[in-house]
Design an enzyme around this catalytic site. Structure first.
Site, short mmCIF file in Angstrom:
data_model
loop_
_atom_site.label_atom_id
_atom_site.label_comp_id
_atom_site.label_asym_id
_atom_site.label_seq_id
_atom_site.Cartn_x
_atom_site.Cartn_y
_atom_site.Cartn_z
N VAL B 187 0.79 -1.29 0.05
CA VAL B 187 0.00 -0.07 0.13
C VAL B 187 1.10 1.25 -0.13
CG1 VAL B 187 -1.87 1.21 1.14
CG2 VAL B 187 -1.80 -1.21 1.42
N GLY B 228 3.43 -5.30 7.65
CA GLY B 228 2.73 -4.10 7.98
C GLY B 228 1.59 -3.79 7.07
N ASP B 229 2.12 -3.36 5.67
CA ASP B 229 1.28 -2.88 4.55
C ASP B 229 1.59 -3.67 3.40
OD1 ASP B 229 3.76 -2.04 4.31
OD2 ASP B 229 3.02 -0.02 3.65
N GLU B 230 2.02 -4.83 3.52
CA GLU B 230 2.15 -5.75 2.41
C GLU B 230 1.48 -7.07 2.34
OE1 GLU B 230 7.10 -4.72 2.27
OE2 GLU B 230 6.17 -6.52 3.56
#
Lengths: 208, 309
Positions: B187, B228-230
């Site tokens: 993201v 985390g954002d993957e």
């Protein structure tokens, strides 16, 4: 053209009178509308009876049956077995007792109350069939109370004994309790002499 | 009656009653007295159906007639006849005809099965409780499995579940000669979303990304929150690049868009890299590494495009 009524037809009619009385007795006891009928009676050689019964055991009872059996002797000798598909019996018993149970309905575990209930039903049905036959042919038939068993993976060999009884009376019993149907089977093993006695009496009574 | 026989019947733990064919009571043993509270002197000579009204019903009379005539025993079960002797006792009744001195008497055996009923009821209660516990246990097992294999925030697979399926799908691809696709998704500027709108909103955005990926992929594809954002997506059974193209198009349509979250108008964009077995590697680690590399190029390109704009 043969105008004589067949022996099977006469027995079918006789037994239907008997189970009609059994239905009204059971209706009174459990206070529910009950229908009992025997579509047809077959007199079969033991090998043919086994084939017919195996079809029932495979297709209707799927191998497991609850059996109510009575032996009779004295003037007539033989054994009656009343078979019901075991997996339908919890529901059937619950209907008779106005109860519902939490256990899975199709289990093959039965308690003493279940056995006693089927013992009474078996007694009423067999009394009605044998009683009607005994009255009609005027030969007394003596027997004890039924024994109840649950048999799994059972085949027709268990109920048809070609050594002692060469001919078998076979019939199916349609049991209906307030719209719930259960198909039973009745196997009557008789000595050749006993069956001969019955058929001769019937011939005399109905066909002169 | 023979005094020895009478002595035996007086000791027996079963209600024994003898009646004539016209239902007059001629014998009533002490066990019957105990069950009904009626003394023998009170009942002798009375009709059985006057003393035990349940036996006044037509089916009983009809059974007695049949028994008198044919002699075959009859049986009434405690289950179907609940109040045969008293409300407190459940009894089975067996009736036999006995011929004596040229006349018939009827022997009634009342077998007390009250304890049996109580035991069975108790067992049924235990079975009910066990079945309830079993249901609860199964529900808890599901929760535990969910905690062990699914990401708490987004509800998609975690790395443990990804690893389980990755090996399975890779082996299948090797066996069947198909391709296995692996997407690496990041993201963009997620840290900025968190810093600007708060972690609570950031978490909700992450959940929306997970839903978007789940909705855009097929039933057997595995969407996993990798860090985390993957996110990683496993795409098994790819026969040609066309198969992949359909999924990619669905994700592409959603990967750059404005979304409204907690009243904020946010710009959501994803960087995506994809690798394929066997072209980009023979192991899952190699495929992840390659997809990460492609994702990085994609992110760089996005940044450059944005700078140009």
């Amino acid at each position: 053209m043969n105008n004589k009524i067949s022996r099977e037809d006469i027995l079918t009619e006789l037994f239907n009178v008997g189970v009609g009385q059994a239905a009204s007795t059971l209706s009174e006891i459990i206070d529910k509308r009950i229908g009992l009928s025997i579509p047809s009676v077959q007199i079969l050689e033991s090998s043919l009876a086994k084939i017919e019964l195996n079809k029932y055991l495979r297709n209707v009872a799927e191998g497991a049956v609850m059996v109510s059996s009575i032996s009779f002797d004295s003037q007539l000798e033989g054994k009656v077995s009343l078979l019901f598909p075991a997996d339908k019996m919890h529901h059937f018993i619950d209907l008779c007792l106005h109860e519902t149970r939490e256990e899975p309905e199709n289990s093959l575990e039965f308690n003493d109350i279940d056995f006693d209930t089927v013992k009474e039903i078996g007694n009423i049905v067999v009394n009605s069939i044998i009683g009607e036959l005994s009255n009609t042919i005027n030969i007394p038939i003596e027997y004890t109370l039924p024994e109840i068993n649950v048999l799994n993976d059972v085949s027709a060999e268990h109920f048809v004994n070609p050594e002692d009884y060469r001919l078998v009376l076979m019939m199916f019993l349609a049991f209906d309790i307030e719209g719930t149907e259960i198909s039973g089977a009745i196997v009557i093993n008789m000595t050749l002499k006993s069956l001969d006695d019955i058929l001769n009496k019937i011939d005399k009574l109905y066909n002169g | 009656m023979d005094s020895m026989l009478s002595g035996i019947l007086n000791c027996i733990n079963e209600g024994i009653v003898m009646i004539t064919e016209d239902l007059m009571i001629t014998y009533w043993n002490p066990f019957m007295e105990k069950m009904t509270g009626r003394r023998s002197e009170e009942v002798l000579g009375a009709r059985i159906d006057h003393i035990l009204p349940e036996l006044g019903r037509p089916f009983f009379h009809s059974a007695i007639r049949g028994l008198s005539a044919g002699g075959n025993p009859v049986f009434f079960s405690a289950a179907m006849h609940r109040n045969m002797v008293s409300p407190e006792h459940r009894v089975n009744l067996k009736i036999n005809r006995i011929a004596t001195n040229g006349q018939n008497i009827l022997l009634l055996e009342f077998m007390d099965v009250t304890n049996q009923f109580q035991r069975i009821k108790q067992l049924q209660t235990y079975v009910g409780q066990l079945s309830h516990l079993n249901t609860q246990l199964k529900q808890k097992e599901k929760v535990i499995e969910k905690l062990a294999y699914y990401d708490k925030l987004t509800g998609v697979a975690n790395r443990a579940l990804f690893d389980k399926f990755a090996d399975k799908y890779l082996n299948e691809a090797k066996k069947t000669g198909t391709m296995l696709g692996l997407m690496f998704i990041d993201v963009n500027e997620f840290k900025q979303i968190n810093d600007t709108y708060g972690h609570n909103t950031g978490d909700k955005v992450m959940t929306r990304v997970a839903s978007l990926l789940t909705e855009s992929t097929r039933k057997n594809d595995i969407v996993c929150r990798y860090g985390g954002d993957e996110f990683l997506v496993l795409l098994p059974g790819i026969h040609s690049l066309d198969d992949y193209q359909h999924i990619a198009e669905r994700i592409e349509d959603n990967k750059k868009r404005h979304i409204v979250q907690d009243g904020y108008d946010l710009w959501l964009s994803l960087s995506i890299g994809i690798s394929f077995y066997p072209d980009d590697g023979n192991t899952i680690s190699e495929l992840i590494e390659k997809a990460d590399e492609y994702m990085y190029y994609n992110k760089q390109q996005s940044r450059e495009q944005q700078n140009q704009l």
